[in-house]
Motif scaffolding. Structure first.
Motif, short mmCIF file in Angstrom:
data_model
loop_
_atom_site.label_atom_id
_atom_site.label_comp_id
_atom_site.label_asym_id
_atom_site.label_seq_id
_atom_site.Cartn_x
_atom_site.Cartn_y
_atom_site.Cartn_z
N GLY A 91 0.89 -1.20 -0.09
CA GLY A 91 0.06 0.04 -0.01
C GLY A 91 1.00 1.26 0.05
N THR A 92 0.55 2.33 -1.04
CA THR A 92 1.48 3.40 -1.11
C THR A 92 0.51 4.54 -1.19
N GLY A 93 1.23 5.70 -1.29
CA GLY A 93 0.41 7.02 -1.63
C GLY A 93 0.50 7.75 -0.21
N PRO A 94 -0.24 9.03 -0.25
CA PRO A 94 -0.08 9.86 0.61
C PRO A 94 -1.14 9.70 1.86
N HIS A 95 -2.24 8.93 1.48
CA HIS A 95 -3.33 8.76 2.12
C HIS A 95 -3.23 7.46 2.95
N ALA A 96 -4.02 7.45 4.15
CA ALA A 96 -3.96 6.31 5.23
C ALA A 96 -4.57 5.29 4.18
N ASN A 97 -4.29 4.20 4.58
CA ASN A 97 -4.83 2.81 3.61
C ASN A 97 -6.25 2.76 3.90
N PHE A 98 -6.99 2.50 3.15
CA PHE A 98 -8.53 2.29 3.58
C PHE A 98 -8.98 1.35 2.33
N VAL A 99 -10.45 1.11 2.73
CA VAL A 99 -10.99 -0.09 1.68
C VAL A 99 -12.17 0.67 1.61
N VAL A 100 -12.48 0.59 -0.04
CA VAL A 100 -14.05 1.13 -0.42
C VAL A 100 -14.66 -0.03 -1.11
N ALA A 101 -15.84 -0.20 -0.71
CA ALA A 101 -16.76 -1.20 -1.28
C ALA A 101 -16.99 -0.85 -2.65
N LYS A 102 -16.94 -1.79 -3.48
CA LYS A 102 -17.49 -1.61 -5.00
C LYS A 102 -18.13 -2.64 -5.50
N GLU A 103 -19.09 -2.37 -6.48
CA GLU A 103 -19.78 -3.54 -7.17
C GLU A 103 -18.82 -4.12 -8.18
N ASN A 104 -18.90 -5.11 -8.54
CA ASN A 104 -18.12 -5.96 -9.67
C ASN A 104 -18.26 -5.29 -11.02
N THR A 105 -19.18 -4.71 -11.27
CA THR A 105 -19.58 -3.91 -12.67
C THR A 105 -18.89 -2.47 -12.54
N LYS A 106 -18.22 -1.84 -11.50
CA LYS A 106 -17.40 -0.82 -11.64
C LYS A 106 -15.90 -1.20 -11.41
N SER A 107 -15.18 -0.08 -12.12
CA SER A 107 -13.74 -0.09 -12.14
C SER A 107 -12.98 0.45 -10.76
N GLN A 120 -13.57 4.36 -11.34
CA GLN A 120 -14.98 4.65 -11.23
C GLN A 120 -15.24 4.93 -9.56
N VAL A 121 -14.98 3.81 -8.85
CA VAL A 121 -15.25 4.05 -7.35
C VAL A 121 -14.46 4.97 -6.72
N CYS A 122 -13.04 4.86 -6.97
CA CYS A 122 -12.01 5.70 -6.04
C CYS A 122 -11.61 6.86 -6.38
N GLY A 123 -12.03 7.16 -7.74
CA GLY A 123 -11.84 8.64 -8.43
C GLY A 123 -10.29 8.86 -8.47
N ASP A 157 -7.43 -4.33 -6.26
CA ASP A 157 -8.61 -4.70 -6.32
C ASP A 157 -8.89 -6.18 -5.83
N ILE A 158 -9.63 -6.25 -4.89
CA ILE A 158 -9.86 -7.74 -4.37
C ILE A 158 -11.38 -7.90 -3.91
N SER A 159 -11.63 -9.38 -4.37
CA SER A 159 -12.94 -9.75 -3.99
C SER A 159 -12.94 -10.48 -2.62
N ILE A 160 -13.95 -9.99 -1.68
CA ILE A 160 -14.17 -10.78 -0.49
C ILE A 160 -15.52 -10.87 -0.23
N SER A 161 -16.14 -12.03 0.28
CA SER A 161 -17.63 -12.06 0.74
C SER A 161 -17.67 -12.29 2.18
N GLY A 162 -18.62 -12.06 2.59
CA GLY A 162 -19.12 -12.31 4.15
C GLY A 162 -20.42 -12.58 4.48
N TYR A 163 -21.00 -13.41 5.35
CA TYR A 163 -22.30 -13.59 5.52
C TYR A 163 -22.46 -13.72 6.83
N ILE A 164 -23.58 -13.15 7.41
CA ILE A 164 -23.79 -12.94 8.84
C ILE A 164 -24.31 -14.18 9.30
N GLY A 165 -23.48 -14.25 10.33
CA GLY A 165 -23.45 -15.77 11.10
C GLY A 165 -22.69 -16.84 10.61
#
Length: 118
Positions: free
Chosen positions: A79-95, A98-101, A108-116
């Motif tokens: 992770g690089t850059g002048p900003h703190a590392n953070f995660v932004v949720a995005k849909e698979n249909t967007k790049s 488009q999401v981060c600007g 770009d990673i994919s992770i899924s979670g289910y309650i319980g």
């Protein structure tokens, strides 16, 4: 004999009156216990709803931390850059663009979670 009959009627009346007082006292106690039980049940239901909400908040926090760790681990620099590392949720249909600007998007990673589910 008349005296025995009168005595029996007086004794029966006294026993019946005492029984009615005891019955009334027991009914009052039952009403009081029902009220207390209802109050405890309402508090328990509130606590259960709060616990479910807290569990969901913890699940989302854990999922977010897992996503951040996966994102940092998927880049050679961690992770690089002048900003703190953070995660932004995005849909698979967007790049990422488009999401981060204008922010630096390192992975770009994919992770899924289910309650319980752990």
């Amino acid at each position: 004999k008349v005296f025995s009959v009168v005595f029996f009627v007086v004794l029966l009346s006294a026993v019946t009156a005492g029984g009615k007082r005891k019955l009334s006292k027991l009914n009052d106690e039952i009403t009081s216990l029902k009220s207390a039980f209802s109050s405890v049940t309402a508090r328990m239901n509130t606590m259960e709803a709060e616990r479910v909400e807290l569990d969901q908040a913890h699940a989302w926090q854990a999922l977010h931390m897992a996503a951040a760790a996966a994102c940092r681990g998927s880049t050679s620099s961690g992770g690089t850059g002048p900003h703190a590392n953070f995660v932004v949720a995005k849909e698979n249909t967007k790049s990422c663009d488009q999401v981060c600007g204008d922010t630096a998007c390192d992975a770009d990673i994919s992770i899924s979670g289910y309650i319980g589910q752990a």
